[in-house]
Design a protein around this motif. Structure first.
Motif, short mmCIF file in Angstrom:
data_model
loop_
_atom_site.label_atom_id
_atom_site.label_comp_id
_atom_site.label_asym_id
_atom_site.label_seq_id
_atom_site.Cartn_x
_atom_site.Cartn_y
_atom_site.Cartn_z
N GLU A 8 0.72 -1.23 0.00
CA GLU A 8 -0.10 0.08 -0.09
C GLU A 8 0.96 1.30 -0.03
OE1 GLU A 8 -2.79 -0.19 3.28
OE2 GLU A 8 -3.73 -1.95 2.59
N LYS A 9 1.93 1.11 0.78
CA LYS A 9 2.70 2.49 0.68
C LYS A 9 3.57 2.74 -0.66
CE LYS A 9 6.81 4.52 3.78
NZ LYS A 9 7.20 4.35 4.82
N THR A 10 3.87 1.36 -1.20
CA THR A 10 4.66 1.62 -2.59
C THR A 10 3.62 2.11 -3.50
OG1 THR A 10 5.98 -0.30 -1.97
CG2 THR A 10 5.78 0.14 -4.56
N GLN A 11 2.23 1.50 -3.45
CA GLN A 11 1.24 2.15 -4.24
C GLN A 11 1.17 3.53 -4.00
OE1 GLN A 11 -0.03 0.50 -7.03
NE2 GLN A 11 -1.24 2.19 -7.46
N SER A 12 1.00 4.00 -2.76
CA SER A 12 0.64 5.25 -2.51
C SER A 12 1.85 6.44 -3.14
CB SER A 12 0.56 5.43 -1.01
OG SER A 12 0.31 6.92 -0.62
N THR A 13 2.97 5.86 -3.01
CA THR A 13 4.14 6.79 -3.38
C THR A 13 3.93 6.65 -5.12
OG1 THR A 13 5.53 5.87 -1.44
CG2 THR A 13 6.66 6.79 -3.69
#
Length: 87
Positions: A8-13
């Motif tokens: 999720e953090k990677t996708q948000s970035t």
């Protein structure tokens, strides 16, 4: 941190990066458009100034060829005669 939070953090970035890139592209397009408009207006003003200069030069040459005195050149006035008729 588990695997799902990391994804999720990677996708948000990635989403944020895409958003910023899109925003920068929009700004660049607007800047380019405004630059082209400004250059066009400057060229148009230059053409108008050239036309005005040509018209002024034509008027100057017409005034010179007609032999009419310049409005800035004073004309000689006749000497006034005395009111009693004597000279």
């Amino acid at each position: 941190m588990d695997r799902q939070e990391s994804e999720e953090k990677t996708q948000s970035t990635a989403d944020m990066t895409a958003f910023v890139q899109d925003l920068l592209q929009q700004m660049q397009n607007r800047f380019q458009s405004m630059s082209e408009t400004i250059v066009s207006k400057i060229d148009e003003m230059g053409s108008r100034i050239d036309e005005l200069e040509q018209s002024i030069n034509e008027l100057k040459s017409e005034m010179g060829t007609e032999g009419s005195p310049s409005p800035l050149t004073p004309t000689k006035a006749k000497p006034e005669e005395p009111a009693d008729g004597s000279t």
